[in-house]
Write a protein that holds these residues in place. Structure first.
Motif, PDB file in Angstrom:
ATOM      1  N   TYR A 123       0.831  -1.205   0.000  1.00  0.00           N
ATOM      2  CA  TYR A 123       0.000   0.000   0.000  1.00  0.00           C
ATOM      3  C   TYR A 123       0.868   1.257   0.000  1.00  0.00           C
ATOM      4  O   TYR A 123       0.578   2.212  -0.730  1.00  0.00           O
ATOM      5  N   ARG A 124       1.919   1.268   0.784  1.00  0.00           N
ATOM      6  CA  ARG A 124       2.794   2.454   0.836  1.00  0.00           C
ATOM      7  C   ARG A 124       3.442   2.712  -0.525  1.00  0.00           C
ATOM      8  O   ARG A 124       3.562   3.863  -0.942  1.00  0.00           O
ATOM      9  N   ARG A 125       3.862   1.658  -1.213  1.00  0.00           N
ATOM     10  CA  ARG A 125       4.443   1.836  -2.554  1.00  0.00           C
ATOM     11  C   ARG A 125       3.435   2.457  -3.507  1.00  0.00           C
ATOM     12  O   ARG A 125       3.809   3.126  -4.463  1.00  0.00           O
ATOM     13  N   ARG A 126       2.155   2.242  -3.235  1.00  0.00           N
ATOM     14  CA  ARG A 126       1.091   2.774  -4.087  1.00  0.00           C
ATOM     15  C   ARG A 126       0.638   4.166  -3.642  1.00  0.00           C
ATOM     16  O   ARG A 126      -0.305   4.710  -4.180  1.00  0.00           O
ATOM     17  N   GLY A 127       1.273   4.737  -2.636  1.00  0.00           N
ATOM     18  CA  GLY A 127       0.956   6.091  -2.198  1.00  0.00           C
ATOM     19  C   GLY A 127      -0.006   6.196  -1.028  1.00  0.00           C
ATOM     20  O   GLY A 127      -0.458   7.289  -0.692  1.00  0.00           O
ATOM     21  N   TRP A 128      -0.330   5.078  -0.395  1.00  0.00           N
ATOM     22  CA  TRP A 128      -1.203   5.097   0.775  1.00  0.00           C
ATOM     23  C   TRP A 128      -0.391   5.515   2.000  1.00  0.00           C
ATOM     24  O   TRP A 128       0.787   5.186   2.112  1.00  0.00           O
ATOM     25  N   THR A 129      -1.052   6.252   2.913  1.00  0.00           N
ATOM     26  CA  THR A 129      -0.407   6.675   4.151  1.00  0.00           C
ATOM     27  C   THR A 129      -1.275   6.282   5.346  1.00  0.00           C
ATOM     28  O   THR A 129      -2.502   6.240   5.255  1.00  0.00           O
ATOM     29  N   ALA A 130      -0.599   6.047   6.469  1.00  0.00           N
ATOM     30  CA  ALA A 130      -1.306   5.697   7.700  1.00  0.00           C
ATOM     31  C   ALA A 130      -1.950   6.955   8.277  1.00  0.00           C
ATOM     32  O   ALA A 130      -1.307   7.992   8.389  1.00  0.00           O
ATOM     33  N   ARG A 131      -3.232   6.855   8.613  1.00  0.00           N
ATOM     34  CA  ARG A 131      -3.939   7.970   9.234  1.00  0.00           C
ATOM     35  C   ARG A 131      -4.060   7.760  10.741  1.00  0.00           C
ATOM     36  O   ARG A 131      -3.948   8.688  11.503  1.00  0.00           O
ATOM     37  N   ARG A 132      -4.342   6.530  11.144  1.00  0.00           N
ATOM     38  CA  ARG A 132      -4.451   6.262  12.579  1.00  0.00           C
ATOM     39  C   ARG A 132      -4.181   4.792  12.859  1.00  0.00           C
ATOM     40  O   ARG A 132      -4.354   3.940  11.994  1.00  0.00           O
ATOM     41  N   PHE A 133      -3.768   4.544  14.083  1.00  0.00           N
ATOM     42  CA  PHE A 133      -3.511   3.199  14.589  1.00  0.00           C
ATOM     43  C   PHE A 133      -4.493   2.976  15.732  1.00  0.00           C
ATOM     44  O   PHE A 133      -4.701   3.866  16.557  1.00  0.00           O
ATOM     45  N   TYR A 134      -5.086   1.814  15.803  1.00  0.00           N
ATOM     46  CA  TYR A 134      -6.038   1.541  16.877  1.00  0.00           C
ATOM     47  C   TYR A 134      -6.151   0.040  17.109  1.00  0.00           C
ATOM     48  O   TYR A 134      -5.718  -0.765  16.289  1.00  0.00           O
ATOM     49  N   GLN A 135      -6.734  -0.310  18.254  1.00  0.00           N
ATOM     50  CA  GLN A 135      -6.963  -1.706  18.601  1.00  0.00           C
ATOM     51  C   GLN A 135      -8.336  -2.123  18.075  1.00  0.00           C
ATOM     52  O   GLN A 135      -9.317  -1.416  18.263  1.00  0.00           O
ATOM     53  N   ASP A 136      -8.373  -3.262  17.414  1.00  0.00           N
ATOM     54  CA  ASP A 136      -9.617  -3.834  16.902  1.00  0.00           C
ATOM     55  C   ASP A 136      -9.607  -5.299  17.320  1.00  0.00           C
ATOM     56  O   ASP A 136      -8.712  -5.744  18.028  1.00  0.00           O
ATOM     57  N   THR A 137     -10.607  -6.043  16.878  1.00  0.00           N
ATOM     58  CA  THR A 137     -10.624  -7.470  17.205  1.00  0.00           C
ATOM     59  C   THR A 137     -10.755  -8.295  15.932  1.00  0.00           C
ATOM     60  O   THR A 137     -11.374  -7.863  14.953  1.00  0.00           O
ATOM     61  N   GLU A 138     -10.175  -9.450  15.988  1.00  0.00           N
ATOM     62  CA  GLU A 138     -10.297 -10.452  14.929  1.00  0.00           C
ATOM     63  C   GLU A 138     -10.764 -11.733  15.594  1.00  0.00           C
ATOM     64  O   GLU A 138     -10.018 -12.354  16.355  1.00  0.00           O
ATOM     65  N   LEU A 139     -12.029 -12.062  15.374  1.00  0.00           N
ATOM     66  CA  LEU A 139     -12.609 -13.253  15.988  1.00  0.00           C
ATOM     67  C   LEU A 139     -12.378 -13.275  17.497  1.00  0.00           C
ATOM     68  O   LEU A 139     -12.069 -14.302  18.085  1.00  0.00           O
ATOM     69  N   GLY A 140     -12.519 -12.107  18.109  1.00  0.00           N
ATOM     70  CA  GLY A 140     -12.406 -11.992  19.556  1.00  0.00           C
ATOM     71  C   GLY A 140     -11.015 -11.681  20.077  1.00  0.00           C
ATOM     72  O   GLY A 140     -10.855 -11.388  21.253  1.00  0.00           O
ATOM     73  N   GLU A 141     -10.003 -11.744  19.234  1.00  0.00           N
ATOM     74  CA  GLU A 141      -8.628 -11.437  19.660  1.00  0.00           C
ATOM     75  C   GLU A 141      -8.299  -9.988  19.315  1.00  0.00           C
ATOM     76  O   GLU A 141      -8.563  -9.533  18.199  1.00  0.00           O
ATOM     77  N   THR A 142      -7.697  -9.284  20.250  1.00  0.00           N
ATOM     78  CA  THR A 142      -7.303  -7.894  20.014  1.00  0.00           C
ATOM     79  C   THR A 142      -6.092  -7.851  19.087  1.00  0.00           C
ATOM     80  O   THR A 142      -5.114  -8.573  19.300  1.00  0.00           O
ATOM     81  N   VAL A 143      -6.186  -6.998  18.063  1.00  0.00           N
ATOM     82  CA  VAL A 143      -5.102  -6.825  17.093  1.00  0.00           C
ATOM     83  C   VAL A 143      -4.955  -5.336  16.781  1.00  0.00           C
ATOM     84  O   VAL A 143      -5.938  -4.605  16.731  1.00  0.00           O
ATOM     85  N   GLU A 144      -3.709  -4.917  16.576  1.00  0.00           N
ATOM     86  CA  GLU A 144      -3.482  -3.533  16.173  1.00  0.00           C
ATOM     87  C   GLU A 144      -3.839  -3.392  14.692  1.00  0.00           C
ATOM     88  O   GLU A 144      -3.453  -4.226  13.863  1.00  0.00           O
ATOM     89  N   THR A 145      -4.568  -2.331  14.401  1.00  0.00           N
ATOM     90  CA  THR A 145      -5.047  -2.082  13.045  1.00  0.00           C
ATOM     91  C   THR A 145      -4.598  -0.696  12.607  1.00  0.00           C
ATOM     92  O   THR A 145      -4.511   0.221  13.424  1.00  0.00           O
ATOM     93  N   ILE A 146      -4.313  -0.569  11.337  1.00  0.00           N
ATOM     94  CA  ILE A 146      -3.909   0.712  10.765  1.00  0.00           C
ATOM     95  C   ILE A 146      -4.959   1.128   9.740  1.00  0.00           C
ATOM     96  O   ILE A 146      -5.294   0.356   8.842  1.00  0.00           O
ATOM     97  N   GLU A 147      -5.464   2.341   9.881  1.00  0.00           N
ATOM     98  CA  GLU A 147      -6.335   2.919   8.852  1.00  0.00           C
ATOM     99  C   GLU A 147      -5.431   3.710   7.912  1.00  0.00           C
ATOM    100  O   GLU A 147      -4.659   4.569   8.357  1.00  0.00           O
ATOM    101  N   MET A 148      -5.518   3.394   6.625  1.00  0.00           N
ATOM    102  CA  MET A 148      -4.694   4.061   5.620  1.00  0.00           C
ATOM    103  C   MET A 148      -5.586   4.809   4.645  1.00  0.00           C
ATOM    104  O   MET A 148      -6.733   4.413   4.422  1.00  0.00           O
ATOM    105  N   THR A 149      -5.054   5.878   4.069  1.00  0.00           N
ATOM    106  CA  THR A 149      -5.809   6.689   3.124  1.00  0.00           C
ATOM    107  C   THR A 149      -4.954   7.008   1.900  1.00  0.00           C
ATOM    108  O   THR A 149      -3.722   6.955   1.945  1.00  0.00           O
ATOM    109  N   LYS A 150      -5.669   7.363   0.842  1.00  0.00           N
ATOM    110  CA  LYS A 150      -4.996   7.794  -0.383  1.00  0.00           C
ATOM    111  C   LYS A 150      -5.932   8.726  -1.141  1.00  0.00           C
ATOM    112  O   LYS A 150      -7.135   8.454  -1.252  1.00  0.00           O
ATOM    113  N   THR A 151      -5.400   9.818  -1.662  1.00  0.00           N
ATOM    114  CA  THR A 151      -6.171  10.694  -2.530  1.00  0.00           C
ATOM    115  C   THR A 151      -6.304  10.004  -3.879  1.00  0.00           C
ATOM    116  O   THR A 151      -5.293   9.630  -4.485  1.00  0.00           O
ATOM    117  N   VAL A 152      -7.543   9.831  -4.322  1.00  0.00           N
ATOM    118  CA  VAL A 152      -7.782   9.087  -5.560  1.00  0.00           C
ATOM    119  C   VAL A 152      -8.684   9.821  -6.545  1.00  0.00           C
ATOM    120  O   VAL A 152      -8.979   9.299  -7.604  1.00  0.00           O
TER     121      VAL A 152
END
Length: 158
Positions: A123-152
């Protein structure tokens, strides 16, 4: 290689692709109990059966080797057959998704798990940038997640 709308006949291939993608990318990073929940609840099947009409697929000689799911300005999912990575299929799916989003929205967003370093680098090679980092869950397990954005936006400025 053709990028096309998914068809109902693609459903078995989509379920298998989503399962393999999750098991090769996510399962090694999660607790065994989480992987067991994945096997027991089969979220790949539920997702494919409920959303396939919104998917675009990468079709290689009649075989589904990738998929992308866009809603509004959000790329909800992009998955490739693990054996087909690094062949440009992800780039083709992302090109189509970004172009489609750009027709109606100035910015695209997606979420990626922080352990998915190959995807983040892609994603970074394609010009996406991280906007925020937050904790989310995957099937009940906490995982760090990154929201990325790109002007398109493809709108012309006059």
């Amino acid at each position: 290689m053709e990028i096309r709308l998914a068809a109902e006949r693609d459903l078995p291939a989509l379920v298998a692709l989503l399962r393999r993608s999750w098991l090769t990318t996510w399962a090694p990073e999660l607790r065994f109990e989480t992987v067991q929940r994945f096997a027991a609840t089969d979220p790949a099947r539920l997702y494919a059966e409920s959303k396939w009409r919104e998917f675009r697929v990468a079709d290689e000689s009649g075989s589904v080797v990738g998929m992308c799911h866009v809603q509004g300005n959000c790329i909800n999912a992009i998955h490739l057959e693990p054996k087909c990575k690094r062949r440009g299929i992800g780039s083709m799916l992302m090109d189509e998704a970004e172009q489609r989003i750009g027709a109606d929205h100035p910015e695209a967003i997606l979420e990626v798990r922080s352990f998915n370093t190959d995807a983040i680098a892609f994603y970074r090679r394609r010009g996406w940038t991280a906007r925020r980092f937050y904790q989310d869950t995957e099937l009940g397990e906490t995982v760090e997640t990154i929201e990325m954005t790109k002007t398109v936006s493809t709108q012309k400025i006059i």
